[in-house]
Motif scaffolding. Structure first.
Motif, PDB file in Angstrom:
ATOM      1  N   VAL A 326      -8.692   3.575   3.101  1.00 45.28           N
ATOM      2  CA  VAL A 326      -9.281   2.865   4.231  1.00 45.28           C
ATOM      3  C   VAL A 326      -8.984   1.369   4.135  1.00 45.28           C
ATOM      4  N   ALA A 327      -9.078   0.809   2.937  1.00 45.24           N
ATOM      5  CA  ALA A 327      -8.784  -0.613   2.762  1.00 45.24           C
ATOM      6  C   ALA A 327      -7.361  -0.925   3.213  1.00 45.24           C
ATOM      7  N   HIS A 328      -6.426  -0.064   2.847  1.00 47.67           N
ATOM      8  CA  HIS A 328      -5.033  -0.261   3.245  1.00 47.67           C
ATOM      9  C   HIS A 328      -4.878  -0.179   4.768  1.00 47.67           C
ATOM     10  N   ARG A 329      -5.604   0.760   5.404  1.00 48.13           N
ATOM     11  CA  ARG A 329      -5.472   0.946   6.850  1.00 48.13           C
ATOM     12  C   ARG A 329      -6.000  -0.262   7.630  1.00 48.13           C
ATOM     13  N   VAL A 330      -6.955  -0.991   7.050  1.00 45.14           N
ATOM     14  CA  VAL A 330      -7.502  -2.156   7.766  1.00 45.14           C
ATOM     15  C   VAL A 330      -6.941  -3.469   7.233  1.00 45.14           C
ATOM     16  N   GLY A 331      -5.980  -3.385   6.315  1.00 43.81           N
ATOM     17  CA  GLY A 331      -5.269  -4.574   5.863  1.00 43.81           C
ATOM     18  C   GLY A 331      -5.970  -5.425   4.836  1.00 43.81           C
ATOM     19  N   LEU A 332      -6.806  -4.800   3.991  1.00 51.13           N
ATOM     20  CA  LEU A 332      -7.494  -5.541   2.938  1.00 51.13           C
ATOM     21  C   LEU A 332      -7.208  -4.919   1.577  1.00 51.13           C
ATOM     22  N   SER A 333      -7.410  -5.704   0.523  1.00 51.56           N
ATOM     23  CA  SER A 333      -7.317  -5.142  -0.818  1.00 51.56           C
ATOM     24  C   SER A 333      -8.544  -4.275  -1.069  1.00 51.56           C
ATOM     25  N   ARG A 334      -8.444  -3.381  -2.039  1.00 48.44           N
ATOM     26  CA  ARG A 334      -9.552  -2.465  -2.329  1.00 48.44           C
ATOM     27  C   ARG A 334     -10.815  -3.235  -2.717  1.00 48.44           C
ATOM     28  N   SER A 335     -10.668  -4.228  -3.567  1.00 52.47           N
ATOM     29  CA  SER A 335     -11.841  -4.957  -4.044  1.00 52.47           C
ATOM     30  C   SER A 335     -12.471  -5.795  -2.934  1.00 52.47           C
ATOM     31  N   HIS A 336     -11.623  -6.453  -2.124  1.00 51.11           N
ATOM     32  CA  HIS A 336     -12.147  -7.265  -1.029  1.00 51.11           C
ATOM     33  C   HIS A 336     -12.879  -6.379  -0.015  1.00 51.11           C
ATOM     34  N   PHE A 337     -12.270  -5.243   0.317  1.00 46.62           N
ATOM     35  CA  PHE A 337     -12.885  -4.325   1.274  1.00 46.62           C
ATOM     36  C   PHE A 337     -14.229  -3.814   0.754  1.00 46.62           C
ATOM     37  N   SER A 338     -14.280  -3.408  -0.511  1.00 45.95           N
ATOM     38  CA  SER A 338     -15.524  -2.869  -1.082  1.00 45.95           C
ATOM     39  C   SER A 338     -16.637  -3.908  -1.056  1.00 45.95           C
ATOM     40  N   THR A 339     -16.296  -5.143  -1.415  1.00 47.64           N
ATOM     41  CA  THR A 339     -17.303  -6.206  -1.431  1.00 47.64           C
ATOM     42  C   THR A 339     -17.810  -6.500  -0.027  1.00 47.64           C
ATOM     43  N   LEU A 340     -16.874  -6.618   0.932  1.00 43.38           N
ATOM     44  CA  LEU A 340     -17.254  -6.918   2.311  1.00 43.38           C
ATOM     45  C   LEU A 340     -18.083  -5.797   2.921  1.00 43.38           C
ATOM     46  N   PHE A 341     -17.675  -4.551   2.678  1.00 39.06           N
ATOM     47  CA  PHE A 341     -18.376  -3.400   3.247  1.00 39.06           C
ATOM     48  C   PHE A 341     -19.818  -3.352   2.752  1.00 39.06           C
ATOM     49  N   LYS A 342     -20.002  -3.558   1.468  1.00 40.38           N
ATOM     50  CA  LYS A 342     -21.361  -3.514   0.889  1.00 40.38           C
ATOM     51  C   LYS A 342     -22.213  -4.653   1.443  1.00 40.38           C
ATOM     52  N   LYS A 343     -21.620  -5.815   1.593  1.00 39.76           N
ATOM     53  CA  LYS A 343     -22.367  -6.972   2.100  1.00 39.76           C
ATOM     54  C   LYS A 343     -22.825  -6.747   3.539  1.00 39.76           C
ATOM     55  N   VAL A 344     -21.955  -6.143   4.363  1.00 35.73           N
ATOM     56  CA  VAL A 344     -22.259  -5.963   5.786  1.00 35.73           C
ATOM     57  C   VAL A 344     -23.202  -4.798   6.033  1.00 35.73           C
ATOM     58  N   THR A 345     -22.937  -3.660   5.397  1.00 38.78           N
ATOM     59  CA  THR A 345     -23.699  -2.435   5.702  1.00 38.78           C
ATOM     60  C   THR A 345     -24.877  -2.194   4.770  1.00 38.78           C
ATOM     61  N   GLY A 346     -24.872  -2.829   3.612  1.00 41.01           N
ATOM     62  CA  GLY A 346     -25.962  -2.626   2.666  1.00 41.01           C
ATOM     63  C   GLY A 346     -25.773  -1.439   1.748  1.00 41.01           C
ATOM     64  N   GLU A 347     -24.652  -0.758   1.827  1.00 40.16           N
ATOM     65  CA  GLU A 347     -24.358   0.356   0.939  1.00 40.16           C
ATOM     66  C   GLU A 347     -22.864   0.406   0.668  1.00 40.16           C
ATOM     67  N   ASN A 348     -22.479   1.048  -0.431  1.00 37.92           N
ATOM     68  CA  ASN A 348     -21.049   1.108  -0.729  1.00 37.92           C
ATOM     69  C   ASN A 348     -20.368   2.137   0.173  1.00 37.92           C
ATOM     70  N   PHE A 349     -19.042   2.042   0.241  1.00 40.18           N
ATOM     71  CA  PHE A 349     -18.295   2.860   1.191  1.00 40.18           C
ATOM     72  C   PHE A 349     -18.441   4.350   0.909  1.00 40.18           C
ATOM     73  N   VAL A 350     -18.415   4.737  -0.364  1.00 37.49           N
ATOM     74  CA  VAL A 350     -18.498   6.161  -0.700  1.00 37.49           C
ATOM     75  C   VAL A 350     -19.831   6.750  -0.234  1.00 37.49           C
ATOM     76  N   SER A 351     -20.930   6.019  -0.458  1.00 36.26           N
ATOM     77  CA  SER A 351     -22.239   6.502   0.007  1.00 36.26           C
ATOM     78  C   SER A 351     -22.261   6.632   1.521  1.00 36.26           C
ATOM     79  N   PHE A 352     -21.666   5.667   2.189  1.00 36.86           N
ATOM     80  CA  PHE A 352     -21.600   5.683   3.647  1.00 36.86           C
ATOM     81  C   PHE A 352     -20.792   6.883   4.140  1.00 36.86           C
ATOM     82  N   LEU A 353     -19.659   7.127   3.501  1.00 42.60           N
ATOM     83  CA  LEU A 353     -18.805   8.249   3.873  1.00 42.60           C
ATOM     84  C   LEU A 353     -19.542   9.576   3.722  1.00 42.60           C
ATOM     85  N   TYR A 354     -20.237   9.749   2.610  1.00 47.81           N
ATOM     86  CA  TYR A 354     -20.943  11.011   2.391  1.00 47.81           C
ATOM     87  C   TYR A 354     -22.129  11.168   3.337  1.00 47.81           C
ATOM     88  N   ARG A 355     -22.716  10.052   3.749  1.00 47.96           N
ATOM     89  CA  ARG A 355     -23.784  10.146   4.747  1.00 47.96           C
ATOM     90  C   ARG A 355     -23.213  10.620   6.078  1.00 47.96           C
TER      91      ARG A 355
END
Length: 414
Positions: A326-355
């Motif tokens: 997903v990070a690659h598809r939106v043009g971000l590095s894995r670490s940058h995407f993970s940090t931004l996603f958690k900051k915005v949504t309040g949960e990490n991407f994997v938890s969000f995906l499984y929800r």
């Protein structure tokens, strides 16, 4: 009008729905008569063979045989029979499957207006009488019924049904909507809430009731002092169209409205020019709104990168997504995407995906008869046995227990 009335069959596992349709619809207005009603798909099929009705109105989710299978058999036996689908769930995927089998339309039992049903019944009457010409798009009177027909055709087209909406739109585009050939913007105003009861309360809180969307449209026209148009889309959203010069006034009016209706949200596209851009934009806005509602998201308040990642996954839950993908598809590095996603949504991407996957699995258990293995493949997890254990860990019950228990409660509330 034909000499003999058009025969109608109603299939729904809820007797109150069948009785309600039979008693409240003025069938004679459309030269129709209800010849049979059935509590499940199998009995409906038997009634169809016995009475040979020209119109079948059927729920999608029914025991013994669902409405999709019934529609398939009906269209194979009698291609000219009109099939209208009803359902309570808001996932249009199953209705779209019915559309591909030849269904003529789809209505949400919890939301449709009388005018929407009347639109389809009038259309069926005209077609079955040999007059398949659609109602003219350029109207000489702005009656509520004509507006309702236009709105219903637009909503059906948005949901993927084949109709003549684009032909009607072209005629309207060449007359009263000629100004949309110049730059314009589209804003989709939505009322988000988790229940139909709360939704109705939210609309009524504006003190406008069913006239809420018209009230906003009239205010926009008054405030912007320029061309403005709108089309309601169901009971909980409405599209508005205006020139870019009116953007600040439109946003100010919406912010004022939100003060009395906190559930109000909106998203926009533009500037646009021409009909092709308009068609693409309204479809994109509708698709995003459906995903927001299905997964209880508010993506339009998020940064574009996070919004794109969520919509990407929501539209393709069956894919075995990883954070890196997903990070690659939106043009971000894995670490940058993970940090931004958690900051915005309040949960990490994997938890969000499984929800998201859990929500999809619950919808499929409730609204289809798919096997657990099929559901596993639809949510990108492949192994049905693993899904069973994971589902029980998340929900405290097995998928079969959820399906039987929740479905009974779901039908009791309909």
């Amino acid at each position: 009008m034909t000499d003999n009335p058009i025969k109608v069959l109603i299939a729904d596992d809820e007797s109150i729905v069948r009785r309600g349709l039979m008693a409240t619809v003025n069938w004679s207005r459309f030269n129709m008569v209800v010849v049979a009603d059935a509590p499940n798909g199998q009995k409906a099929w038997e009634a169809f063979l016995l009475h040979e009705p020209e119109v079948v109105i059927t729920d999608i989710v029914m025991p013994e045989m669902d409405g999709i299978e019934l529609a398939k058999r009906v269209k194979e036996k009698s291609p000219h029979t009109r099939v209208l689908l009803l359902s309570c769930h808001r996932d249009f995927e199953y209705a779209q499957k019915g559309m591909m089998l030849g269904a003529s339309g789809y209505l949400l039992k919890t939301a449709f207006e009388d005018e929407e049903l009347a639109y389809y019944l009038q259309k069926f009457e005209e077609e079955l009488a040999g007059n398949s010409e659609p109602p003219p798009a350029v109207r000489t009177a702005n009656s509520n019924e004509e507006d309702a027909q236009w709105n219903a055709a637009f909503y059906a087209w948005l949901c993927g049904f084949r109709n003549n909406f684009q032909g009607e739109l072209k005629l309207r585009w060449e007359t009263q909507w000629f100004w949309l050939n110049e730059p314009h913007e589209i804003i989709l105003v939505k009322i988000f809430d988790s229940s139909e009861q709360s939704l109705s309360a939210a609309i009524k809180s504006s003190n406008r009731g069913g006239e809420y969307w018209k009230y906003l449209g009239d205010k926009l026209l008054q405030e912007t002092e320029g061309p403005c148009a709108y089309i309601p889309c169901g009971v909980d959203r409405c599209f508005y169209f205006y020139r870019p010069t009116a953007r600040l006034k439109v946003e100010r009016l919406l912010k004022e409205s939100k003060a009395s209706c906190p559930q109000l949200h909106w998203s926009s596209r533009g500037p646009l020019k021409g009909m092709d851009g308009w068609l693409e934009a309204v479809q994109e806005l509708h698709r995003a709104a459906e995903l927001e509602r299905k997964f209880e998201l508010r993506v339009n308040s998020w940064p574009e990168t996070v919004m794109r990642s969520v919509l990407l996954v929501a539209e393709n839950v069956s894919e075995p997504w990883s954070v890196s993908d997903v990070a690659h598809r939106v043009g971000l590095s894995r670490s940058h995407f993970s940090t931004l996603f958690k900051k915005v949504t309040g949960e990490n991407f994997v938890s969000f995906l499984y929800r998201m996957r859990l929500k999809t699995a619950q919808d499929l258990l409730l609204n289809t008869t798919m096997t657990l293995q099929d559901i596993a493949e639809r949510i990108g997890m492949v192994d049905g046995k693993y899904v069973s254990k994971w589902f029980k860990r998340c929900c405290g019950m097995t998928p079969s227990q959820y399906r039987s228990g929740q479905k009974g409660e779901h039908f009791a509330q309909k």
